[in-house]
Design a protein around this motif. Sequence first.
Motif, PDB file in Angstrom:
ATOM      1  N   ASP A  72      -2.951   7.098  -5.137  1.00 31.91           N
ATOM      2  CA  ASP A  72      -2.974   5.835  -4.791  1.00 31.91           C
ATOM      3  C   ASP A  72      -2.226   4.821  -5.604  1.00 31.91           C
ATOM      4  N   LYS A  73      -1.030   4.412  -5.592  1.00 34.03           N
ATOM      5  CA  LYS A  73      -0.041   3.754  -6.326  1.00 34.03           C
ATOM      6  C   LYS A  73      -0.674   2.267  -6.862  1.00 34.03           C
TER       7      LYS A  73
ATOM      8  N   ASP B 286      -5.285  12.952  -5.308  1.00 39.01           N
ATOM      9  CA  ASP B 286      -5.142  11.600  -4.724  1.00 39.01           C
ATOM     10  C   ASP B 286      -4.248  10.838  -5.499  1.00 39.01           C
TER      11      ASP B 286
ATOM     12  N   TYR C 204      -2.383  11.861  -0.204  1.00 42.15           N
ATOM     13  CA  TYR C 204      -3.651  12.653  -0.333  1.00 42.15           C
ATOM     14  C   TYR C 204      -3.589  14.120   0.015  1.00 42.15           C
TER      15      TYR C 204
ATOM     16  N   LYS D 282     -13.376   3.290   0.716  1.00 41.40           N
ATOM     17  CA  LYS D 282     -13.343   3.757  -0.609  1.00 41.40           C
ATOM     18  C   LYS D 282     -13.948   3.135  -1.613  1.00 41.40           C
TER      19      LYS D 282
ATOM     20  N   TYR E 197      -2.749   9.358 -10.516  1.00 39.73           N
ATOM     21  CA  TYR E 197      -3.496  10.179  -9.499  1.00 39.73           C
ATOM     22  C   TYR E 197      -4.752  10.785  -9.853  1.00 39.73           C
TER      23      TYR E 197
ATOM     24  N   LYS F 274       1.086  -1.248   0.118  1.00 39.42           N
ATOM     25  CA  LYS F 274       0.210   0.145  -0.195  1.00 39.42           C
ATOM     26  C   LYS F 274       1.090   1.279   0.020  1.00 39.42           C
TER      27      LYS F 274
ATOM     28  N   ARG G 231      -0.175   5.403  -0.558  1.00 41.46           N
ATOM     29  CA  ARG G 231      -1.196   6.639  -0.807  1.00 41.46           C
ATOM     30  C   ARG G 231      -0.723   7.654  -0.163  1.00 41.46           C
TER      31      ARG G 231
ATOM     32  N   ASP H  53     -12.105  -0.464  -1.069  1.00 40.62           N
ATOM     33  CA  ASP H  53     -11.056  -0.617  -0.375  1.00 40.62           C
ATOM     34  C   ASP H  53     -11.408  -0.187   1.137  1.00 40.62           C
TER      35      ASP H  53
ATOM     36  N   SER I 126      -4.147   1.574  -7.161  1.00 36.26           N
ATOM     37  CA  SER I 126      -5.602   1.830  -7.450  1.00 36.26           C
ATOM     38  C   SER I 126      -5.765   1.674  -9.189  1.00 36.26           C
TER      39      SER I 126
END
Length: 242
Positions: free
Chosen positions: A106-107, A104, A82, A218, A113, A78, A80, A231, A109
Amino acid sequence: MKQLFLATAMAAVSCGVCAADEAIAPSGNVEFGFSSTTGNSEVTTVKGKAEYTHWLGQFENRYLLEALYTEDEDQVSKERYYGEAQTNNRFSETSYLFGFLSNDIDKFSGYRYVATVAAGYGHRLYQGDKMYLDGELGPGYSYKRVDTAQAPDSGNESSVIARANLDFWWAFSDNAEFRQKLSSDVSLSGNATISKAESSVTANLVGALAMKFAFNIKHTTKPVDDKESLDTETSMTLLYKF
């Protein structure tokens, strides 16, 4: 239309820098959480979050930065980052106009970005002695940059959105409070809608130091590639108020 939304929100956010000599004392908090396990499994998780609010005349300006990093058996699982900024032009005790910006990263997702800008109307729906409920609604624009390494067959997404937000706060004792935040960036262009929820309980420990328990959700309606739609995150952090 994208330029209109961007200009409107940027103008609202930038208005908060006017009349600095009228500023009221700022407030905020910083929270940090860390966990590490060794032996049969080796997992390290680090979470940090900072919130800051200050007033310039009738403008209430809020900023938030958040980071989450988890390493499992020497593999990052994980990561992230933000950030958001919002200014509220409170023209009455219960009503305000807002401008909102967020990014945001989130690498895991499928997106490199997700950048969002919005502007609209906010209202205090309920005010009690130790409780309030705020609601916000307005148009905006969202740009989702796809990570081609994770989703080579997906394209970037540009969406006109309707942003809806609810914020509920309740001090249910002298030393503890409950907070429920709900937000949704509803795509009006047929792309992914991203909704978030945070439920948290903060209990004072000593002085300005507190313990915070939080559960985050999320949900993405149309995730790229084979990513999961939902998530969740459960955390326990130390929080310092100032």
